[in-house]
Design a protein around this motif. Structure first.
Motif, PDB file in Angstrom:
ATOM      1  N   HIS A 147       0.815  -1.215   0.000  1.00  0.00           N
ATOM      2  CA  HIS A 147       0.000   0.000   0.000  1.00  0.00           C
ATOM      3  C   HIS A 147       0.852   1.270   0.000  1.00  0.00           C
ATOM      4  CE1 HIS A 147      -3.964  -1.764   0.526  1.00  0.00           C
ATOM      5  NE2 HIS A 147      -3.494  -2.530   1.494  1.00  0.00           N
ATOM      6  N   PHE A 148       2.088   1.197   0.478  1.00  0.00           N
ATOM      7  CA  PHE A 148       2.829   2.409   0.823  1.00  0.00           C
ATOM      8  C   PHE A 148       3.892   2.753  -0.218  1.00  0.00           C
ATOM      9  CE2 PHE A 148       0.814   1.050   4.683  1.00  0.00           C
ATOM     10  CZ  PHE A 148       0.343   2.253   5.188  1.00  0.00           C
ATOM     11  N   ASP A 149       3.895   4.046  -0.570  1.00  0.00           N
ATOM     12  CA  ASP A 149       4.795   4.543  -1.603  1.00  0.00           C
ATOM     13  C   ASP A 149       6.122   5.054  -1.059  1.00  0.00           C
ATOM     14  OD1 ASP A 149       3.088   4.355  -4.074  1.00  0.00           O
ATOM     15  OD2 ASP A 149       1.774   5.571  -2.823  1.00  0.00           O
ATOM     16  N   GLY A 150       6.273   5.112   0.254  1.00  0.00           N
ATOM     17  CA  GLY A 150       7.531   5.582   0.807  1.00  0.00           C
ATOM     18  C   GLY A 150       7.498   5.626   2.322  1.00  0.00           C
ATOM     19  N   ILE A 151       8.704   5.659   2.907  1.00  0.00           N
ATOM     20  CA  ILE A 151       8.881   5.724   4.358  1.00  0.00           C
ATOM     21  C   ILE A 151       9.830   6.870   4.680  1.00  0.00           C
ATOM     22  CG2 ILE A 151       9.782   4.532   6.403  1.00  0.00           C
ATOM     23  CD1 ILE A 151       9.163   1.868   4.894  1.00  0.00           C
ATOM     24  N   PHE A 152       9.395   7.773   5.544  1.00  0.00           N
ATOM     25  CA  PHE A 152      10.264   8.843   6.045  1.00  0.00           C
ATOM     26  C   PHE A 152      10.579   8.505   7.481  1.00  0.00           C
ATOM     27  CE2 PHE A 152      11.489  12.964   7.704  1.00  0.00           C
ATOM     28  CZ  PHE A 152      12.214  13.521   6.664  1.00  0.00           C
ATOM     29  N   ASP A 153      11.834   8.080   7.725  1.00  0.00           N
ATOM     30  CA  ASP A 153      12.197   7.587   9.051  1.00  0.00           C
ATOM     31  C   ASP A 153      13.081   8.584   9.788  1.00  0.00           C
ATOM     32  OD1 ASP A 153      14.662   7.289   7.727  1.00  0.00           O
ATOM     33  OD2 ASP A 153      15.081   5.359   8.694  1.00  0.00           O
ATOM     34  N   ILE A 154      13.559   8.182  10.964  1.00  0.00           N
ATOM     35  CA  ILE A 154      14.338   9.086  11.806  1.00  0.00           C
ATOM     36  C   ILE A 154      15.667   9.452  11.160  1.00  0.00           C
ATOM     37  CG2 ILE A 154      15.467   7.253  13.124  1.00  0.00           C
ATOM     38  CD1 ILE A 154      14.072  10.622  14.487  1.00  0.00           C
ATOM     39  N   ARG A 155      16.230   8.567  10.354  1.00  0.00           N
ATOM     40  CA  ARG A 155      17.486   8.889   9.663  1.00  0.00           C
ATOM     41  C   ARG A 155      17.240   9.951   8.588  1.00  0.00           C
ATOM     42  NH1 ARG A 155      18.957   4.306   9.282  1.00  0.00           N
ATOM     43  NH2 ARG A 155      20.695   4.177  10.746  1.00  0.00           N
ATOM     44  N   ALA A 170      10.606  18.773   6.401  1.00  0.00           N
ATOM     45  CA  ALA A 170      11.501  17.895   5.649  1.00  0.00           C
ATOM     46  C   ALA A 170      10.725  16.745   5.018  1.00  0.00           C
ATOM     47  CB  ALA A 170      12.596  17.361   6.565  1.00  0.00           C
ATOM     48  N   MET A 171       9.773  16.185   5.749  1.00  0.00           N
ATOM     49  CA  MET A 171       8.965  15.091   5.212  1.00  0.00           C
ATOM     50  C   MET A 171       8.140  15.560   4.025  1.00  0.00           C
ATOM     51  SD  MET A 171       5.612  13.815   5.118  1.00  0.00           S
ATOM     52  CE  MET A 171       4.785  14.632   6.484  1.00  0.00           C
ATOM     53  N   LEU A 172       7.534  16.736   4.154  1.00  0.00           N
ATOM     54  CA  LEU A 172       6.729  17.271   3.050  1.00  0.00           C
ATOM     55  C   LEU A 172       7.580  17.475   1.800  1.00  0.00           C
ATOM     56  CD1 LEU A 172       4.566  19.938   4.950  1.00  0.00           C
ATOM     57  CD2 LEU A 172       3.889  17.628   4.274  1.00  0.00           C
ATOM     58  N   ARG A 173       8.792  18.025   1.976  1.00  0.00           N
ATOM     59  CA  ARG A 173       9.692  18.231   0.830  1.00  0.00           C
ATOM     60  C   ARG A 173      10.091  16.893   0.216  1.00  0.00           C
ATOM     61  NH1 ARG A 173      12.144  21.923   4.411  1.00  0.00           N
ATOM     62  NH2 ARG A 173      13.827  20.411   4.793  1.00  0.00           N
ATOM     63  N   HIS A 174      10.397  15.934   1.066  1.00  0.00           N
ATOM     64  CA  HIS A 174      10.883  14.636   0.598  1.00  0.00           C
ATOM     65  C   HIS A 174       9.866  13.957  -0.318  1.00  0.00           C
ATOM     66  CE1 HIS A 174      13.279  10.937   0.921  1.00  0.00           C
ATOM     67  NE2 HIS A 174      12.123  10.287   1.029  1.00  0.00           N
ATOM     68  N   PHE A 175       8.610  14.033   0.031  1.00  0.00           N
ATOM     69  CA  PHE A 175       7.560  13.359  -0.728  1.00  0.00           C
ATOM     70  C   PHE A 175       6.780  14.300  -1.652  1.00  0.00           C
ATOM     71  CE2 PHE A 175       7.538  10.286   2.998  1.00  0.00           C
ATOM     72  CZ  PHE A 175       8.116   9.250   2.289  1.00  0.00           C
TER      73      PHE A 175
END
Length: 244
Positions: A147-155, A170-175
């Protein structure tokens, strides 16, 4: 009366009088631990124990002191890891590998959750203070990875955890997520506040042991509140039309 409420309204208890609808949502962003699986599962308690063990060994303290440090750093810095890095110069990789070396098989796939996620039109993403590998193992065990198109983790967050506002940016920019057309699901109400402030629709997946929290805090930034993620998503899906 209950019979006059929509299925979505019956599945939640909103504290915001003008909770936004969901028709505008294009990106569905989920926290991982205690959100995509119930807090009653015996996975996160394993992580909790291993954090205490790591701290006791790393700082050469007794288990009681290790537990106090673990919880104090969590409340002061957002994650225990962040506190250990700032206060003691810990390199994070060893910590993450140790605390996430747990038995993921205690999690059970949920066919109803699988179906509810399928019914949501748009992208699904993971936004976690844990590691990417841990998130991958959780999703694999739950049979939800597809289901998931990506993971934004602590690293990816440069080890700056939620609820720090720069991590959301940062998460918004990343995706390439636009906050005004996104919804964020979290078991920690405090992690929803920065999301609401930048325009995200927020859903608090409330743990059963924190009922008191809503009576002692202003939860106006929690646009929707549910004790059952699956039931809430099922109701939400019935209100949404498929998109081309």
């Amino acid at each position: 009366m209950a019979e006059n409420r929509t299925p979505l309204e019956q599945a939640e208890t909103p504290d915001s009088p003008n909770a936004p609808g969901l028709e505008h949502v294009e990106d569905w962003i989920f926290d991982l631990d205690n959100t995509l699986y119930p807090a009653t599962s015996s996975l996160f308690p394993q992580i909790d124990v291993r954090m205490k063990e790591f701290i006791a060994t790393f700082l050469k303290v007794d288990p009681h002191t290790a537990f106090e440090i673990q919880k104090r750093y969590y409340h002061e810095y957002g994650t225990t890891l962040r506190g250990l890095m700032l206060k003691h110069g810990l390199e994070p990789d060893e910590f993450l590998a140790y605390v996430h070396d747990v038995d993921h098989s205690v999690l059970e796939p949920c066919a109803a959750l699988d179906a509810a996620l399928t019914a949501l039109p748009g992208r699904k993403l993971i936004f976690t203070n844990g590691s990417e590998r841990h998130a991958e193992r959780v999703l694999e065990t739950l049979q939800l990875a597809h289901h998931f198109d990506g993971i934004f983790d602590i690293r990816a967050a440069q080890f700056i955890p939620k609820p720090q506002p720069e991590t959301y940016a940062a998460m918004l920019r990343h995706f390439s997520v636009r906050p005004e057309v996104s919804a964020f699901f979290e078991d920690s109400a405090l992690n929803l506040k920065p999301a609401a402030e930048i325009g995200m629709t927020t859903v608090w997946v409330r743990p059963h042991d924190v009922q008191w929290f809503r009576h002692t805090h202003d939860l106006s930034y929690c646009h929707h509140i549910t004790d059952d993620l699956v039931e809430w998503l099922e109701a939400a899906g019935k209100t949404l039309s498929p998109r081309p």
